[in-house]
Design an enzyme around this catalytic site. Sequence first.
Site, PDB file in Angstrom:
ATOM      1  N   GLU A 160       0.795  -1.234   0.000  1.00 24.66           N
ATOM      2  CA  GLU A 160       0.000   0.000   0.000  1.00 24.66           C
ATOM      3  C   GLU A 160       0.828   1.286   0.000  1.00 24.66           C
ATOM      4  OE1 GLU A 160      -2.852  -0.116   3.184  1.00 24.66           O
ATOM      5  OE2 GLU A 160      -3.860  -1.859   2.370  1.00 24.66           O
ATOM      6  N   GLU A 361      -5.997  -8.506   1.160  1.00 24.36           N
ATOM      7  CA  GLU A 361      -6.551  -8.037   2.434  1.00 24.36           C
ATOM      8  C   GLU A 361      -8.012  -7.711   2.215  1.00 24.36           C
ATOM      9  OE1 GLU A 361      -4.589  -4.935   4.744  1.00 24.36           O
ATOM     10  OE2 GLU A 361      -2.631  -5.638   4.047  1.00 24.36           O
TER      11      GLU A 361
HETATM   12  C1  BGP Z   1      -4.187  -1.919   5.626  1.00 21.22           C
HETATM   13  C2  BGP Z   1      -2.801  -2.348   6.037  1.00 21.22           C
HETATM   14  C3  BGP Z   1      -2.745  -3.350   7.132  1.00 21.22           C
HETATM   15  C4  BGP Z   1      -3.888  -3.327   8.110  1.00 21.22           C
HETATM   16  C5  BGP Z   1      -5.228  -2.904   7.551  1.00 21.22           C
HETATM   17  C6  BGP Z   1      -6.261  -2.521   8.583  1.00 21.22           C
HETATM   18  O1  BGP Z   1      -4.152  -0.618   5.143  1.00 21.22           O
HETATM   19  O2  BGP Z   1      -2.101  -2.919   4.953  1.00 21.22           O
HETATM   20  O3  BGP Z   1      -1.454  -3.325   7.679  1.00 21.22           O
HETATM   21  O4  BGP Z   1      -3.573  -2.917   9.359  1.00 21.22           O
HETATM   22  O5  BGP Z   1      -5.123  -1.836   6.648  1.00 21.22           O
HETATM   23  O6  BGP Z   1      -6.035  -1.231   9.063  1.00 21.22           O
HETATM   24  P1  BGP Z   1      -6.069  -0.862  10.592  1.00 21.22           P
HETATM   25  O7  BGP Z   1      -4.984  -1.638  11.249  1.00 21.22           O
HETATM   26  O8  BGP Z   1      -5.850   0.603  10.659  1.00 21.22           O
HETATM   27  O9  BGP Z   1      -7.413  -1.254  11.083  1.00 21.22           O
END
Ligand code: BGP
Length: 464
Positions: A160, A361
């Site tokens: 990302e 994800e």
């Molecule tokens: C994405 C990232 C992850 C993860 C996810 C959820 O942007 O790649 O690392 O953490 O988001 O986000 P958060 O942890 O802020 O809930």
Amino acid sequence: MNFQKTFLWGASISAHQTEGAYKSDGKGLTVQDTRPRDNHEIADFTIASDHYHHYKKDIKLLAELGVEIFRFSISWARIFPLGSGAVNQSGIDHYQKVIDECLRYNIQPMITLNHFDLPQALEDIGGWSNRETITAFKNYAKTVFKAYGNQVKYWLTINEPNVMLLVDQKILGKQIPLQEKYQQFHHLMIAEKYAFKLCHELVENGQIGPVPNISLVYPATSKPLDNQAALYFNSVRNWAYLDFSCFGRYNTVFKDYLKQKDISITFAAEDEALMKENFPDFVAMNFYTTMTVEKPTDKNKMSEGINDQQSEDIMDWGFYKGVTNPHLKKNQFNWTIDPEGLKTTLQTLYDRYHLPIIITENGLGAKDQLTENGKIHDDYRIDYLSQHLEQCLNAIQSGVDLFGYSPWSAIDLISVHEGISKRYGFIYVDRTEKELKQLKRYKKDSFFWYQKLIQTNKIPLERR
Ligand code: BGP
């Protein structure tokens, strides 16, 4: 309709959010270890889920879950504590053991080269603003491709870069001035091109893809200027990155955005050829939500910048302003939920790039409760995943080449900035923000649901 037998089921994590052991066995510090924290009441990454010491147990559980791929990232600072220079053999050995453990259970590792945790020593020389970081990244990528390329066939580049730059304060703990931010964009994308090139040269049958976070942007109304706002934010947030990865060019809307912002990017002599000669084998996509924007009309009502991943936090005067989408629900953490948006996003992406897609994800952050008899009834997560998977099936039926789904997250981990209370895993990790307890692992209801899904290639109707 069922998923094809060849469809790849996985689960995802990143190094700094799970491993802990932040100074063990020669590991150097990373920007995630040092970033200023806005809330000291929540867990930091020093111990996290202690996956570094629990990897065998965790992978055994993943084998029981039935996943065919395990997406994890390598901590660059375990391999090169200072980002470049001397290799730390303990780091190489650690990931070798993790890979061996996966393969023992027939789980294919899918490795992200870097997931938000740049070695601090490189940050000290300017991080992604300095081309030395590209040189260090090339050397790091070459080292891991050589070390593991005979066993690992699926690779992802830099997690990302779009969200990292847009939400810099939240992820990196500092705001990067605009001109510098887009020079960093260029350097990140050039580093990615080297990763494509090196993977194809060094890993026999290796496949590599970019891994942006894609949120399709909707116009708030049918007003032509709101549609313009959506066009610009789609370009700045999504397509600028993937167009660079997949077409090797800056897109015209993004170029106009840079021009209007008075930003100029410096290219090095090798960049043009590198951009145009190296491409990914597939696109990996992280998807949580969609965005809705309008054309901003009143400067006084706007605060500066982009503060979070949610629509309401997006403000870019002259271009777009995020608004709440009244047609969509939100989760406990104020993130918009839009399963139908996933189908549209997949179709848009496939139509644009014609490359196979894997979702690396997707998931629901929630405040799970461990019951006295060791259960976690996370029906809300099952609902979220079911609804998104139904839309994956619809997208496949419409002609999209979606070949896998690896949700966030395999085990509970420390959220980017909301601690351990925001849980995503199929496997519960028993700790609180401040109390480590025994870090015992428990299977959530969603674990059994996902297990059944993988066994049958069909979305189970029952929730438990
Ligand atoms: C994405 C990232 C992850 C993860 C996810 C959820 O942007 O790649 O690392 O953490 O988001 O986000 P958060 O942890 O802020 O809930």
